[in-house]
Design a protein around this motif. Structure first.
Motif, PDB file in Angstrom:
ATOM      1  N   GLY A   1      12.555 -38.796   6.068  1.00  0.00           N
ATOM      2  CA  GLY A   1      11.953 -38.914   7.392  1.00  0.00           C
ATOM      3  C   GLY A   1      12.865 -38.394   8.484  1.00  0.00           C
ATOM      4  N   THR A   2      14.156 -38.432   8.251  1.00  0.00           N
ATOM      5  CA  THR A   2      15.117 -37.880   9.207  1.00  0.00           C
ATOM      6  C   THR A   2      15.100 -36.367   9.044  1.00  0.00           C
ATOM      7  OG1 THR A   2      16.492 -39.845   9.058  1.00  0.00           O
ATOM      8  CG2 THR A   2      17.544 -37.851   9.900  1.00  0.00           C
ATOM      9  N   HIS A   3      14.675 -35.673  10.094  1.00  0.00           N
ATOM     10  CA  HIS A   3      14.536 -34.223  10.015  1.00  0.00           C
ATOM     11  C   HIS A   3      15.781 -33.515  10.540  1.00  0.00           C
ATOM     12  CE1 HIS A   3       9.891 -34.683  10.035  1.00  0.00           C
ATOM     13  NE2 HIS A   3      10.438 -35.015   8.889  1.00  0.00           N
ATOM     14  N   VAL A   4      16.024 -32.344  10.019  1.00  0.00           N
ATOM     15  CA  VAL A   4      17.151 -31.518  10.452  1.00  0.00           C
ATOM     16  C   VAL A   4      16.574 -30.208  10.976  1.00  0.00           C
ATOM     17  CG1 VAL A   4      19.272 -30.361   9.748  1.00  0.00           C
ATOM     18  CG2 VAL A   4      18.676 -32.574   8.750  1.00  0.00           C
ATOM     19  N   ALA A   5      16.942 -29.878  12.194  1.00  0.00           N
ATOM     20  CA  ALA A   5      16.417 -28.652  12.800  1.00  0.00           C
ATOM     21  C   ALA A   5      17.569 -27.799  13.311  1.00  0.00           C
ATOM     22  CB  ALA A   5      15.426 -28.973  13.909  1.00  0.00           C
ATOM     23  N   CYS A   6      18.083 -28.103  14.481  1.00  0.00           N
ATOM     24  CA  CYS A   6      19.069 -27.229  15.117  1.00  0.00           C
ATOM     25  C   CYS A   6      20.457 -27.349  14.501  1.00  0.00           C
ATOM     26  CB  CYS A   6      19.128 -27.511  16.610  1.00  0.00           C
ATOM     27  SG  CYS A   6      19.953 -29.071  17.038  1.00  0.00           S
TER      28      CYS A   6
ATOM     29  N   ALA B   1      21.370 -44.939  19.185  1.00  0.00           N
ATOM     30  CA  ALA B   1      20.759 -43.673  18.793  1.00  0.00           C
ATOM     31  C   ALA B   1      21.852 -42.623  18.629  1.00  0.00           C
ATOM     32  CB  ALA B   1      19.731 -43.238  19.836  1.00  0.00           C
ATOM     33  N   VAL B   2      21.886 -42.004  17.454  1.00  0.00           N
ATOM     34  CA  VAL B   2      22.932 -41.041  17.103  1.00  0.00           C
ATOM     35  C   VAL B   2      22.289 -39.802  16.496  1.00  0.00           C
ATOM     36  CG1 VAL B   2      24.870 -40.659  15.508  1.00  0.00           C
ATOM     37  CG2 VAL B   2      24.662 -42.835  16.707  1.00  0.00           C
ATOM     38  N   ARG B   3      22.817 -38.645  16.835  1.00  0.00           N
ATOM     39  CA  ARG B   3      22.393 -37.390  16.211  1.00  0.00           C
ATOM     40  C   ARG B   3      23.088 -37.324  14.851  1.00  0.00           C
ATOM     41  NH1 ARG B   3      19.503 -37.536  20.407  1.00  0.00           N
ATOM     42  NH2 ARG B   3      19.334 -35.751  21.789  1.00  0.00           N
ATOM     43  N   SER B   4      22.340 -37.568  13.805  1.00  0.00           N
ATOM     44  CA  SER B   4      22.951 -37.669  12.476  1.00  0.00           C
ATOM     45  C   SER B   4      23.437 -36.331  11.936  1.00  0.00           C
ATOM     46  CB  SER B   4      21.993 -38.332  11.489  1.00  0.00           C
ATOM     47  OG  SER B   4      20.812 -37.576  11.307  1.00  0.00           O
ATOM     48  N   CYS B   5      23.037 -35.227  12.571  1.00  0.00           N
ATOM     49  CA  CYS B   5      23.555 -33.916  12.145  1.00  0.00           C
ATOM     50  C   CYS B   5      24.976 -33.692  12.659  1.00  0.00           C
ATOM     51  CB  CYS B   5      22.639 -32.779  12.606  1.00  0.00           C
ATOM     52  SG  CYS B   5      22.720 -32.400  14.375  1.00  0.00           S
ATOM     53  N   LEU B   6      25.401 -34.498  13.625  1.00  0.00           N
ATOM     54  CA  LEU B   6      26.742 -34.343  14.201  1.00  0.00           C
ATOM     55  C   LEU B   6      27.746 -35.352  13.661  1.00  0.00           C
ATOM     56  CD1 LEU B   6      25.923 -33.704  17.967  1.00  0.00           C
ATOM     57  CD2 LEU B   6      26.441 -32.029  16.174  1.00  0.00           C
TER      58      LEU B   6
ATOM     59  N   ARG C   1      32.640 -33.735   3.803  1.00  0.00           N
ATOM     60  CA  ARG C   1      32.148 -32.942   4.939  1.00  0.00           C
ATOM     61  C   ARG C   1      30.632 -32.975   5.074  1.00  0.00           C
ATOM     62  NH1 ARG C   1      36.083 -28.096   6.170  1.00  0.00           N
ATOM     63  NH2 ARG C   1      34.596 -28.019   7.854  1.00  0.00           N
ATOM     64  N   MET C   2      29.966 -33.860   4.341  1.00  0.00           N
ATOM     65  CA  MET C   2      28.505 -33.970   4.406  1.00  0.00           C
ATOM     66  C   MET C   2      28.115 -34.766   5.648  1.00  0.00           C
ATOM     67  SD  MET C   2      25.828 -35.597   1.641  1.00  0.00           S
ATOM     68  CE  MET C   2      25.321 -34.091   0.813  1.00  0.00           C
ATOM     69  N   THR C   3      27.110 -34.264   6.361  1.00  0.00           N
ATOM     70  CA  THR C   3      26.645 -34.989   7.546  1.00  0.00           C
ATOM     71  C   THR C   3      25.847 -36.212   7.127  1.00  0.00           C
ATOM     72  OG1 THR C   3      24.548 -33.803   7.737  1.00  0.00           O
ATOM     73  CG2 THR C   3      26.478 -32.850   8.895  1.00  0.00           C
ATOM     74  N   LEU C   4      25.721 -37.143   8.059  1.00  0.00           N
ATOM     75  CA  LEU C   4      24.911 -38.329   7.812  1.00  0.00           C
ATOM     76  C   LEU C   4      23.463 -37.927   7.563  1.00  0.00           C
ATOM     77  CD1 LEU C   4      24.544 -41.384   7.646  1.00  0.00           C
ATOM     78  CD2 LEU C   4      24.385 -41.412  10.158  1.00  0.00           C
ATOM     79  N   ALA C   5      22.963 -36.948   8.299  1.00  0.00           N
ATOM     80  CA  ALA C   5      21.582 -36.480   8.100  1.00  0.00           C
ATOM     81  C   ALA C   5      21.380 -36.009   6.668  1.00  0.00           C
ATOM     82  CB  ALA C   5      21.251 -35.351   9.081  1.00  0.00           C
ATOM     83  N   ASP C   6      22.292 -35.195   6.164  1.00  0.00           N
ATOM     84  CA  ASP C   6      22.160 -34.686   4.801  1.00  0.00           C
ATOM     85  C   ASP C   6      22.326 -35.801   3.769  1.00  0.00           C
ATOM     86  OD1 ASP C   6      21.589 -32.111   5.639  1.00  0.00           O
ATOM     87  OD2 ASP C   6      23.676 -31.442   5.508  1.00  0.00           O
ATOM     88  N   ALA C   7      23.208 -36.743   4.034  1.00  0.00           N
ATOM     89  CA  ALA C   7      23.384 -37.869   3.109  1.00  0.00           C
ATOM     90  C   ALA C   7      22.116 -38.713   3.040  1.00  0.00           C
ATOM     91  CB  ALA C   7      24.570 -38.727   3.536  1.00  0.00           C
ATOM     92  N   LEU C   8      21.495 -38.951   4.186  1.00  0.00           N
ATOM     93  CA  LEU C   8      20.252 -39.720   4.184  1.00  0.00           C
ATOM     94  C   LEU C   8      19.161 -38.983   3.422  1.00  0.00           C
ATOM     95  CD1 LEU C   8      20.282 -40.981   7.878  1.00  0.00           C
ATOM     96  CD2 LEU C   8      20.570 -42.385   5.817  1.00  0.00           C
ATOM     97  N   ARG C   9      19.056 -37.700   3.643  1.00  0.00           N
ATOM     98  CA  ARG C   9      17.994 -36.902   3.013  1.00  0.00           C
ATOM     99  C   ARG C   9      18.281 -36.636   1.527  1.00  0.00           C
ATOM    100  NH1 ARG C   9      14.266 -34.530   5.816  1.00  0.00           N
ATOM    101  NH2 ARG C   9      14.147 -32.740   4.411  1.00  0.00           N
TER     102      ARG C   9
END
Length: 162
Positions: free
Chosen positions: A37-42, A58-63, A22-30
């Motif tokens: 460099g990939t930031h997570v905000a909203c 272009a993909v929203r990696s938090c989704l 259940r880990m997002t791509l954003a969290d996996a990258l970070r």
């Protein structure tokens, strides 16, 4: 917690990661790949700060779940300058003062890189349309648009190189 082993090509390097399903791509990258460099905000796909390229799009990696990206080619903001020097787009942002706090900048850079790679002749209207998915609270967008317009030539030359 169930984990899955995935293989990604991140910024040109094949990487294998063990990630919770259940880990997002954003969290996996970070957290797993240590590319911050990939930031997570909203965390709702609204702001665009987490935008990366997945197989050129272009993909929203938090989704996106990291397991959904298994086998994909990922380009993060770090990959725009693999040799450590600023890319022409990054240099243009610097020259046009198109960044203030810098929080939104990685997502905007990857979004605009995707646009100019696909459409090196994108006009101001098209740039503003694509940019509308990335929120910036500091610059007012004018310097960003000017920087992207100025960087178009570097994408044209790249495309014409054999």
């Amino acid at each position: 917690m169930t984990t899955e082993r995935i293989t990604l090509t991140i910024n040109g390097t094949e990487t294998t990661l063990d990630v919770p399903v259940r880990m997002t791509l954003a969290d996996a990258l970070r957290e797993k790949a240590r590319l911050t460099g990939t930031h997570v905000a909203c965390e709702h796909g609204v702001c665009g700060a987490c935008t990366v390229l997945v197989d050129g799009l272009a993909v929203r990696s938090c989704l996106m779940l990291a397991v959904q990206a298994d086998g994909a080619e990922i380009l993060t903001v770090e990959g725009l300058a693999p040799d450590g020097a600023l890319s022409p787009l990054q240099a243009s942002f610097r020259a046009h003062h198109a960044l203030q706090c810098g929080f939104c900048t990685p997502g905007i850079l990857t979004t605009m890189h995707a646009l100019l790679t696909a459409e090196p002749d994108a006009d101001e209207e098209r740039i503003r349309d694509v940019l509308s998915g990335n929120l910036c609270r500091c610059t007012g967008y004018l310097p960003i648009v000017e920087a992207v317009l100025a960087a178009r030539d570097s994408y044209r030359r790249t495309e014409e190189t054999p």
